[in-house]
Design a protein around this motif. Sequence first.
Motif, PDB file in Angstrom:
ATOM      1  N   GLY A  45      38.562 100.352  50.627  1.00 14.34           N
ATOM      2  CA  GLY A  45      39.225  99.077  50.394  1.00 14.34           C
ATOM      3  C   GLY A  45      40.728  99.142  50.417  1.00 14.34           C
ATOM      4  N   SER A  46      41.303 100.266  50.789  1.00  8.63           N
ATOM      5  CA  SER A  46      42.763 100.385  50.754  1.00  8.63           C
ATOM      6  C   SER A  46      43.398 100.185  52.128  1.00  8.63           C
ATOM      7  CB  SER A  46      43.173 101.750  50.201  1.00  8.63           C
ATOM      8  OG  SER A  46      42.715 102.773  51.049  1.00  8.63           O
ATOM      9  N   TYR A  47      42.626 100.117  53.186  1.00 12.15           N
ATOM     10  CA  TYR A  47      43.210 100.043  54.520  1.00 12.15           C
ATOM     11  C   TYR A  47      43.883  98.700  54.761  1.00 12.15           C
ATOM     12  CZ  TYR A  47      43.790 100.582  59.532  1.00 12.15           C
ATOM     13  OH  TYR A  47      44.324 100.690  60.783  1.00 12.15           O
ATOM     14  N   PHE A  48      43.267  97.605  54.318  1.00 15.26           N
ATOM     15  CA  PHE A  48      43.816  96.281  54.572  1.00 15.26           C
ATOM     16  C   PHE A  48      44.543  95.702  53.356  1.00 15.26           C
ATOM     17  CE2 PHE A  48      40.461  96.375  57.856  1.00 15.26           C
ATOM     18  CZ  PHE A  48      41.281  96.216  58.952  1.00 15.26           C
ATOM     19  N   SER A  49      44.918  96.540  52.400  1.00 12.27           N
ATOM     20  CA  SER A  49      45.670  96.036  51.256  1.00 12.27           C
ATOM     21  C   SER A  49      47.074  95.665  51.720  1.00 12.27           C
ATOM     22  CB  SER A  49      45.725  97.078  50.151  1.00 12.27           C
ATOM     23  OG  SER A  49      46.516  98.167  50.548  1.00 12.27           O
ATOM     24  N   GLU A  50      47.685  94.729  51.014  1.00 13.02           N
ATOM     25  CA  GLU A  50      49.009  94.266  51.429  1.00 13.02           C
ATOM     26  C   GLU A  50      50.045  95.370  51.379  1.00 13.02           C
ATOM     27  OE1 GLU A  50      50.943  90.617  50.533  1.00 13.02           O
ATOM     28  OE2 GLU A  50      49.031  89.711  49.979  1.00 13.02           O
ATOM     29  N   SER A  51      49.965  96.206  50.361  1.00 16.42           N
ATOM     30  CA  SER A  51      50.951  97.281  50.254  1.00 16.42           C
ATOM     31  C   SER A  51      50.812  98.279  51.400  1.00 16.42           C
ATOM     32  CB  SER A  51      50.816  97.994  48.911  1.00 16.42           C
ATOM     33  OG  SER A  51      49.530  98.562  48.788  1.00 16.42           O
ATOM     34  N   GLU A  52      49.583  98.574  51.825  1.00 17.72           N
ATOM     35  CA  GLU A  52      49.376  99.495  52.957  1.00 17.72           C
ATOM     36  C   GLU A  52      49.880  98.883  54.257  1.00 17.72           C
ATOM     37  OE1 GLU A  52      48.261 102.698  53.348  1.00 17.72           O
ATOM     38  OE2 GLU A  52      48.488 102.754  51.169  1.00 17.72           O
ATOM     39  N   MET A  53      49.598  97.599  54.463  1.00 18.48           N
ATOM     40  CA  MET A  53      50.085  96.944  55.684  1.00 18.48           C
ATOM     41  C   MET A  53      51.610  96.932  55.706  1.00 18.48           C
ATOM     42  SD  MET A  53      47.447  93.833  56.484  1.00 18.48           S
ATOM     43  CE  MET A  53      47.389  93.113  54.860  1.00 18.48           C
ATOM     44  N   LYS A  54      52.220  96.683  54.549  1.00 19.94           N
ATOM     45  CA  LYS A  54      53.681  96.645  54.466  1.00 19.94           C
ATOM     46  C   LYS A  54      54.269  98.030  54.724  1.00 19.94           C
ATOM     47  CE  LYS A  54      57.366  94.943  51.534  1.00 19.94           C
ATOM     48  NZ  LYS A  54      57.688  94.320  50.240  1.00 19.94           N
ATOM     49  N   SER A  55      53.643  99.070  54.195  1.00 24.69           N
ATOM     50  CA  SER A  55      54.174 100.421  54.404  1.00 24.69           C
ATOM     51  C   SER A  55      53.951 100.913  55.832  1.00 24.69           C
ATOM     52  CB  SER A  55      53.551 101.400  53.407  1.00 24.69           C
ATOM     53  OG  SER A  55      52.181 101.566  53.680  1.00 24.69           O
ATOM     54  N   ASN A 109      53.916  99.027  58.737  1.00 23.61           N
ATOM     55  CA  ASN A 109      54.844  98.408  59.678  1.00 23.61           C
ATOM     56  C   ASN A 109      55.593  97.294  58.956  1.00 23.61           C
ATOM     57  OD1 ASN A 109      56.186  97.324  61.857  1.00 23.61           O
ATOM     58  ND2 ASN A 109      54.446  97.542  63.242  1.00 23.61           N
ATOM     59  N   PRO A 110      56.699  97.624  58.292  1.00 26.83           N
ATOM     60  CA  PRO A 110      57.406  96.627  57.475  1.00 26.83           C
ATOM     61  C   PRO A 110      57.927  95.431  58.268  1.00 26.83           C
ATOM     62  CG  PRO A 110      58.231  98.837  57.040  1.00 26.83           C
ATOM     63  CD  PRO A 110      57.298  98.935  58.189  1.00 26.83           C
ATOM     64  N   LEU A 111      58.424  95.655  59.478  1.00 26.60           N
ATOM     65  CA  LEU A 111      58.961  94.542  60.258  1.00 26.60           C
ATOM     66  C   LEU A 111      57.860  93.568  60.664  1.00 26.60           C
ATOM     67  CD1 LEU A 111      61.537  96.411  62.521  1.00 26.60           C
ATOM     68  CD2 LEU A 111      61.990  94.935  60.555  1.00 26.60           C
ATOM     69  N   LEU A 112      56.748  94.089  61.099  1.00 28.16           N
ATOM     70  CA  LEU A 112      55.635  93.221  61.474  1.00 28.16           C
ATOM     71  C   LEU A 112      55.104  92.474  60.258  1.00 28.16           C
ATOM     72  CD1 LEU A 112      53.731  92.328  63.761  1.00 28.16           C
ATOM     73  CD2 LEU A 112      52.242  94.222  63.130  1.00 28.16           C
ATOM     74  N   TYR A 113      55.026  93.162  59.116  1.00 23.55           N
ATOM     75  CA  TYR A 113      54.567  92.515  57.886  1.00 23.55           C
ATOM     76  C   TYR A 113      55.500  91.358  57.525  1.00 23.55           C
ATOM     77  CZ  TYR A 113      53.380  91.737  53.024  1.00 23.55           C
ATOM     78  OH  TYR A 113      53.022  91.155  51.843  1.00 23.55           O
ATOM     79  N   GLU A 114      56.805  91.613  57.611  1.00 18.51           N
ATOM     80  CA  GLU A 114      57.781  90.565  57.283  1.00 18.51           C
ATOM     81  C   GLU A 114      57.663  89.400  58.245  1.00 18.51           C
ATOM     82  OE1 GLU A 114      60.453  88.419  55.356  1.00 18.51           O
ATOM     83  OE2 GLU A 114      59.679  90.319  54.625  1.00 18.51           O
ATOM     84  N   HIS A 115      57.462  89.689  59.519  1.00 18.25           N
ATOM     85  CA  HIS A 115      57.369  88.638  60.531  1.00 18.25           C
ATOM     86  C   HIS A 115      56.106  87.791  60.349  1.00 18.25           C
ATOM     87  CE1 HIS A 115      57.874  86.641  64.377  1.00 18.25           C
ATOM     88  NE2 HIS A 115      56.644  87.002  64.712  1.00 18.25           N
ATOM     89  N   LEU A 116      54.985  88.426  60.059  1.00 16.92           N
ATOM     90  CA  LEU A 116      53.719  87.699  59.987  1.00 16.92           C
ATOM     91  C   LEU A 116      53.405  87.146  58.601  1.00 16.92           C
ATOM     92  CD1 LEU A 116      51.459  90.002  62.185  1.00 16.92           C
ATOM     93  CD2 LEU A 116      52.513  87.844  62.823  1.00 16.92           C
ATOM     94  N   ILE A 117      53.793  87.852  57.542  1.00 16.88           N
ATOM     95  CA  ILE A 117      53.381  87.457  56.194  1.00 16.88           C
ATOM     96  C   ILE A 117      54.581  87.169  55.299  1.00 16.88           C
ATOM     97  CG2 ILE A 117      52.167  88.213  54.114  1.00 16.88           C
ATOM     98  CD1 ILE A 117      50.355  89.852  55.974  1.00 16.88           C
ATOM     99  N   GLY A 118      55.544  88.051  55.299  1.00 18.10           N
ATOM    100  CA  GLY A 118      56.657  87.982  54.358  1.00 18.10           C
ATOM    101  C   GLY A 118      57.448  86.693  54.407  1.00 18.10           C
ATOM    102  N   GLN A 119      57.606  86.119  55.587  1.00 18.94           N
ATOM    103  CA  GLN A 119      58.408  84.897  55.694  1.00 18.94           C
ATOM    104  C   GLN A 119      57.752  83.696  55.019  1.00 18.94           C
ATOM    105  OE1 GLN A 119      59.017  83.565  59.713  1.00 18.94           O
ATOM    106  NE2 GLN A 119      56.887  83.981  60.303  1.00 18.94           N
ATOM    107  N   TYR A 120      56.446  83.787  54.777  1.00 18.38           N
ATOM    108  CA  TYR A 120      55.733  82.668  54.165  1.00 18.38           C
ATOM    109  C   TYR A 120      55.526  82.838  52.656  1.00 18.38           C
ATOM    110  CZ  TYR A 120      54.752  81.744  59.043  1.00 18.38           C
ATOM    111  OH  TYR A 120      54.873  81.521  60.387  1.00 18.38           O
ATOM    112  N   LEU A 121      56.015  83.940  52.091  1.00 17.13           N
ATOM    113  CA  LEU A 121      55.858  84.175  50.663  1.00 17.13           C
ATOM    114  C   LEU A 121      56.828  83.311  49.864  1.00 17.13           C
ATOM    115  CD1 LEU A 121      55.554  88.077  50.549  1.00 17.13           C
ATOM    116  CD2 LEU A 121      53.710  86.401  50.374  1.00 17.13           C
ATOM    117  N   THR A 122      56.379  82.857  48.722  1.00 12.14           N
ATOM    118  CA  THR A 122      57.251  82.108  47.831  1.00 12.14           C
ATOM    119  C   THR A 122      58.158  83.086  47.099  1.00 12.14           C
ATOM    120  OG1 THR A 122      55.693  82.237  45.991  1.00 12.14           O
ATOM    121  CG2 THR A 122      55.450  80.362  47.500  1.00 12.14           C
TER     122      THR A 122
END
Length: 156
Positions: free
Chosen positions: A115-125, A127-140
């Motif tokens: 269950g750790s492969y698709f965790s948010e912290s693993e995705m962020k670690s 590929n941080p730029l892709l995470y920011e582009h796809l998810i991070g920009q929509y965070l409150t």
Amino acid sequence: MCLPQADLRNEILDHISTNTEAHFKSQQIGDPELTVTEKRTIAENILNKGVGLFLSRFGQYLSYEQLEFFQDSPQEDQYIVTHYLQLCRKQNSKLNEKLVRNRRFEAMNQLIKEGSYFSESEMKSRNPLLYEHLIGQYLTPEEREDMDRVDTSNIT
């Protein structure tokens, strides 16, 4: 470890004769299985006939070190030997690439099961730029603060 030529030749013949996937001769249904000694005799006869013929039949089952035995063999069919050596080396490298890919795939499947492969912290670690582009920009702002907060539950 450098073995003498005769020892290396015997090692190659033993390796081929114990390999279960190698094809030695045509057999009918109901014929008894070939023994290791029979397989070794067949492989030795083929090797005595010609190195090119031996490599064409059994080269795919040999390792890099075993293929080196045939590199400097003085033969009339040196062109054929060179061709099969290159072919066998290429097959070995493709097999190694396939083994590496299979190991990576198994490791990924293990992480998915845990269950750790698709965790948010693993995705962020990963590929941080892709995470920011796809998810991070929509965070409150509250979610961003929560993500940036250091986990202090394990600190002793």
